[in-house]
Scaffold this motif. Structure first.
Motif, PDB file in Angstrom:
ATOM      1  N   MET A   1      44.303  46.716  18.190  1.00  0.00           N
ATOM      2  CA  MET A   1      43.670  45.458  18.101  1.00  0.00           C
ATOM      3  C   MET A   1      44.562  45.070  18.791  1.00  0.00           C
ATOM      4  SD  MET A   1      42.646  44.396  15.592  1.00  0.00           S
ATOM      5  CE  MET A   1      42.019  42.659  16.015  1.00  0.00           C
TER       6      MET A   1
ATOM      7  N   GLU B   1      35.484  44.110  18.595  1.00  0.00           N
ATOM      8  CA  GLU B   1      35.951  43.686  17.586  1.00  0.00           C
ATOM      9  C   GLU B   1      35.975  44.662  16.386  1.00  0.00           C
ATOM     10  OE1 GLU B   1      33.576  39.923  17.046  1.00  0.00           O
ATOM     11  OE2 GLU B   1      34.616  38.487  18.880  1.00  0.00           O
TER      12      GLU B   1
ATOM     13  N   PRO C   1      39.478  37.143  16.542  1.00  0.00           N
ATOM     14  CA  PRO C   1      40.248  38.293  16.861  1.00  0.00           C
ATOM     15  C   PRO C   1      41.609  37.532  16.393  1.00  0.00           C
ATOM     16  CG  PRO C   1      38.376  38.421  18.048  1.00  0.00           C
ATOM     17  CD  PRO C   1      38.614  36.687  17.986  1.00  0.00           C
TER      18      PRO C   1
END
Length: 226
Positions: A69, A27, A87
């Motif tokens: 990501m 994260e 997320p």
């Protein structure tokens, strides 16, 4: 089918666990990539000319942030065969607003991203409470176990905190532009606050919630439950 893709509710049987340190790294990692790429954008462009074609440091950082990501979500899927809700929401917004930033060469979109993400988190948490769901448990259930009342109270407080973060992002962004004038120096000031300002603020907020966590914990936290 969706139930098997998205991580299960907190305390629900069959919920797959991930090492808390790995979860934290997945994260936080993309944010650190964003900071590093923005601060070393010119060096990265010199070493990898293809990155220079994207634009200035903020645009290079945006592209690498998007890639980080995707990698983080892919690792989460590989480890647990599920996708973490928070997320996943953040990643979707990063891909949309990051894509707009690169396509239109307008940094406004990536600067709006934290406000949009935090506003979405606030809406999800506070809206979930309205329907009797404490979604914060999806994020912290692997770190500690709370009773239902504890998850409700903690979710409400985090919902309000995300509202605060959504507002402060715009305030800092506009203040930096007003003080330095739009440009790389203002961009650097905004990125620095995004990484080194938001994290300490969040840490302080988390520390203020320890009392609530101890009172509602289903497992001892460093001693006997109060």
């Amino acid at each position: 089918m969706t139930e098997h893709i998205i991580e299960r509710e907190p305390n629900k049987p069959g919920r797959k666990e991930m090492n808390p340190l790995l979860k934290f790294a997945l994260e936080l990692g993309p944010l650190l990539v964003f900071f590093f790429a923005n601060s070393r954008g010119e060096d990265l462009a010199a070493a990898f000319p293809v990155l220079g074609d994207l634009g200035g440091p903020l645009f290079i950082a945006t592209a690498l942030f998007m890639g980080a990501m995707v990698i983080a979500l892919s690792v989460s899927w590989a480890v647990t065969r599920t996708l973490p809700i928070m997320p996943l929401v953040s990643g979707a917004v990063v891909l949309v607003f990051g894509g707009l930033t690169l396509w239109l060469q307008d940094e406004t979109f990536i600067k709006l991203k934290p406000t949009i993400v935090n506003a979405l988190f606030a809406a999800v948490l506070l809206g979930g409470l309205f329907f009797g769901k404490s979604f914060l448990g999806y994020v912290f259930d692997q770190a500690f176990k709370l009773d239902d009342e504890g998850w409700r109270k903690l979710t409400f407080r985090w919902g309000l905190f995300f509202v605060f973060l959504a507002v402060v992002n715009v305030v800092v962004w506009k203040a930096a532009d007003a003080y330095y004038g739009p440009g790389q120096i203002a961009d650097d000031a905004w990125v620095d606050f995004k990484v080194w300002g938001i994290m300490p603020i969040t840490f302080v907020f988390m520390m203020t919630q320890i009392g609530l966590i101890k009172r509602h914990s289903l497992e001892p936290l460093g001693g006997k439950k109060e």
